[in-house]
Scaffold this motif. Structure first.
Motif, PDB file in Angstrom:
ATOM      1  N   TYR A 157     -25.233 -10.017 -15.952  1.00  9.95           N
ATOM      2  CA  TYR A 157     -23.801  -9.898 -15.668  1.00  9.95           C
ATOM      3  C   TYR A 157     -23.383 -10.711 -14.451  1.00  9.95           C
ATOM      4  O   TYR A 157     -22.306 -11.282 -14.426  1.00  9.95           O
TER       5      TYR A 157
ATOM      6  N   LYS B 100     -12.013   2.432 -23.104  1.00  9.81           N
ATOM      7  CA  LYS B 100     -12.188   0.978 -23.016  1.00  9.81           C
ATOM      8  C   LYS B 100     -13.276   0.615 -24.017  1.00  9.81           C
ATOM      9  O   LYS B 100     -14.347   1.246 -24.036  1.00  9.81           O
TER      10      LYS B 100
ATOM     11  N   LYS C 257     -15.878  -2.177 -25.588  1.00 12.54           N
ATOM     12  CA  LYS C 257     -16.579  -3.408 -25.251  1.00 12.54           C
ATOM     13  C   LYS C 257     -16.632  -4.275 -26.492  1.00 12.54           C
ATOM     14  O   LYS C 257     -17.216  -3.869 -27.522  1.00 12.54           O
TER      15      LYS C 257
ATOM     16  N   ASP D 175     -12.531  -4.732 -23.264  1.00 12.61           N
ATOM     17  CA  ASP D 175     -13.155  -5.625 -22.287  1.00 12.61           C
ATOM     18  C   ASP D 175     -13.973  -6.637 -23.062  1.00 12.61           C
ATOM     19  O   ASP D 175     -14.937  -6.277 -23.748  1.00 12.61           O
TER      20      ASP D 175
ATOM     21  N   ASN E 186     -15.512  -9.207 -21.689  1.00 17.11           N
ATOM     22  CA  ASN E 186     -16.596  -9.719 -20.834  1.00 17.11           C
ATOM     23  C   ASN E 186     -16.804 -11.226 -21.020  1.00 17.11           C
ATOM     24  O   ASN E 186     -17.931 -11.689 -21.264  1.00 17.11           O
TER      25      ASN E 186
ATOM     26  N   GLU F  73      -9.185  -7.025 -20.903  1.00 15.87           N
ATOM     27  CA  GLU F  73      -9.951  -7.354 -19.687  1.00 15.87           C
ATOM     28  C   GLU F  73     -10.806  -8.599 -19.897  1.00 15.87           C
ATOM     29  O   GLU F  73     -11.553  -8.689 -20.870  1.00 15.87           O
TER      30      GLU F  73
ATOM     31  N   ASP G 150     -11.594  -9.479 -14.173  1.00 18.69           N
ATOM     32  CA  ASP G 150     -12.735  -8.680 -13.708  1.00 18.69           C
ATOM     33  C   ASP G 150     -13.811  -9.610 -13.137  1.00 18.69           C
ATOM     34  O   ASP G 150     -13.887  -9.802 -11.919  1.00 18.69           O
ATOM     35  N   GLU G 151     -14.603 -10.245 -14.019  1.00 19.61           N
ATOM     36  CA  GLU G 151     -15.683 -11.105 -13.508  1.00 19.61           C
ATOM     37  C   GLU G 151     -15.150 -12.257 -12.655  1.00 19.61           C
ATOM     38  O   GLU G 151     -15.892 -12.851 -11.864  1.00 19.61           O
TER      39      GLU G 151
ATOM     40  N   LYS H 213     -13.595  -3.935  -7.767  1.00 14.10           N
ATOM     41  CA  LYS H 213     -14.943  -3.357  -7.702  1.00 14.10           C
ATOM     42  C   LYS H 213     -15.463  -3.551  -6.292  1.00 14.10           C
ATOM     43  O   LYS H 213     -15.375  -4.670  -5.755  1.00 14.10           O
TER      44      LYS H 213
HETATM   45 MG    MG Z   1     -15.183  -5.711 -17.196  1.00 17.47          MG
END
Ligand code: MG
Ligand code: MUC
Length: 369
Positions: free
Chosen positions: A55, A163, A165, A194, A196, A220, A245-246, A269
């Motif tokens: 990640y 949420k 994935k 999300d 990702n 997201e 996010d990332e 975060k």
């Molecule tokens: Mg995320």
């Protein structure tokens, strides 16, 4: 005076496989940091990552080695109550290593708040809420199982925000999966996704249009973190909220997003931001720029979750709630008294410091040797 810093790695199985587009987690490695001080006070912090190096660019092992070899020696002997001074030294000398810095800052602030006899939230500006809405992530990879899991959470009054994935299957399959879950759960329930980073901009245009039409609330990190221009175009094109996010690694990224209208919402975060204080700066930028806030997680156990809760409790605006469910994904509780989840909310601890105590007997059994 800071006398000792210890990093504990503890492998804990998850309650079921947790499938993200970047990794399938069967267990989580908790990275716990314990700072001992000459006045007998100790503080705890956490720097847990997701999927080793799948990640992000820090792993549990790199965090331990870098704290043991490079960060701890800089701190031993420093005045424990001067947290800002200690962190300024670390931030000047140590490049990167945001997760490691977060765990250290959390432990120092936990110790200092205990010393002062106040909850950690009060050192971070003061709480404006005592409980936080908590989303649950449905990530079994199976539509029927996800629906059953969500219904059970609603029944228990534990979560009413979900949420999902997605991103590892073709866009049309992912959209069908999400919309089947949304249809089964109904309008009163918030369903988000999300991705990702898994989609190209063209995938995202198709995927987001279908998800928006199906009543999904929040999308997201649809595209790669570095594709900030694509993210900005998508945020401007669609009315459904898009969340970074990332792509958000602290206050400077937050400022860049604010400057170019690059997103609608920030997933804050504490680890990705490099600590509680920089995470508070990320939130301040969001509030000044009119960007929505969401309290994110790296699926930490009780220590990191409590630390995040103390910070998120200080956010005036928290339109999208939080996802502080990390401890509930684990088969083992590492706190002496678990955090309280009830009526769809996490109660923010009220005792001094983090207001939680690691269970040393449990950690003795679980820790890597
Ligand atoms: Mg995320
Ligand atoms: C992420 O990308 O948001 C948070 C919840 C979850 O299930 O995964 C994480 C990481």
């Amino acid at each position: 005076m800071i006398t000792n810093i210890e990093v504990i790695l503890a492998d804990v199985p998850t309650i079921r496989p947790h499938k993200l587009s970047v990794a399938t987690m069967q267990s989580q490695t908790l990275v716990l940091v314990r700072v001992r001080c000459a006045d007998g006070i100790e503080g705890w912090g956490e720097a847990t990552t997701i999927g080793g190096l799948n990640y992000g660019e820090e792993s549990p092992d790199s965090i331990k080695v870098n704290i043991d070899k490079h960060i701890a020696p800089l701190l031993i002997g420093m005045e424990a109550s001067q947290v800002a001074k200690a962190m300024a030294k670390i931030r000047k000398i140590i490049q990167g290593n945001r997760f490691a810095k977060c765990a250290i800052e959390t432990a120092l602030l936990d110790a200092q708040a205990r010393r002062l006899g106040v909850p950690l939230s009060e050192l971070l500006g003061g709480r404006v809420r005592d409980a936080l809405p908590v989303a649950w992530t449905l990530a079994s990879g199976d539509t029927a199982k996800d629906i059953a899991e969500a219904e059970q959470m609603l029944e228990l009054r534990r979560h009413n925000i979900f949420k999902l994935k997605i991103g590892s299957r073709p866009v049309a399959d992912d959209v069908a999966h999400v919309l089947a879950i949304k249809k089964a759960l109904g309008d009163a329930v918030s369903v988000r996704v999300d991705v990702n980073q898994a989609w190209s901009e063209l995938d995202a245009v198709r995927g987001i249009a279908a998800l928006e039409a199906g009543g999904i609330d929040l999308i997201e990190q649809p595209v790669r973190a570095e594709h900030t221009a694509a993210m900005a175009r998508l945020a401007q094109r669609f009315s459904v909220a898009l969340m970074a996010d990332e792509a958000l690694h602290g206050p400077l990224d937050a400022l860049a997003f604010a400057r170019n209208d690059g997103t609608d919402v920030f997933a804050v975060k504490i680890t990705q931001s490099g600590g509680l204080v920089p995470a508070a700066q990320v939130a301040a930028v969001a509030q000044l720029a009119g960007i929505g806030l969401y309290g994110g997680t790296m699926l930490e156990g009780g220590v990191g979750t409590a630390a995040s809760a103390h910070l998120f409790a200080t956010f005036g605006e928290l339109a999208f709630g939080t996802e502080l469910f990390g401890p509930l994904l684990l088969t083992q509780e590492v706190l002496r008294t678990p955090l309280v989840y009830q009526d769809f909310m996490l109660q923010v601890p009220t005792g001094p410091g983090l207001g939680v105590e690691p269970d040393m007997d449990k950690l003795r059994d679980l820790r890597r040797r």
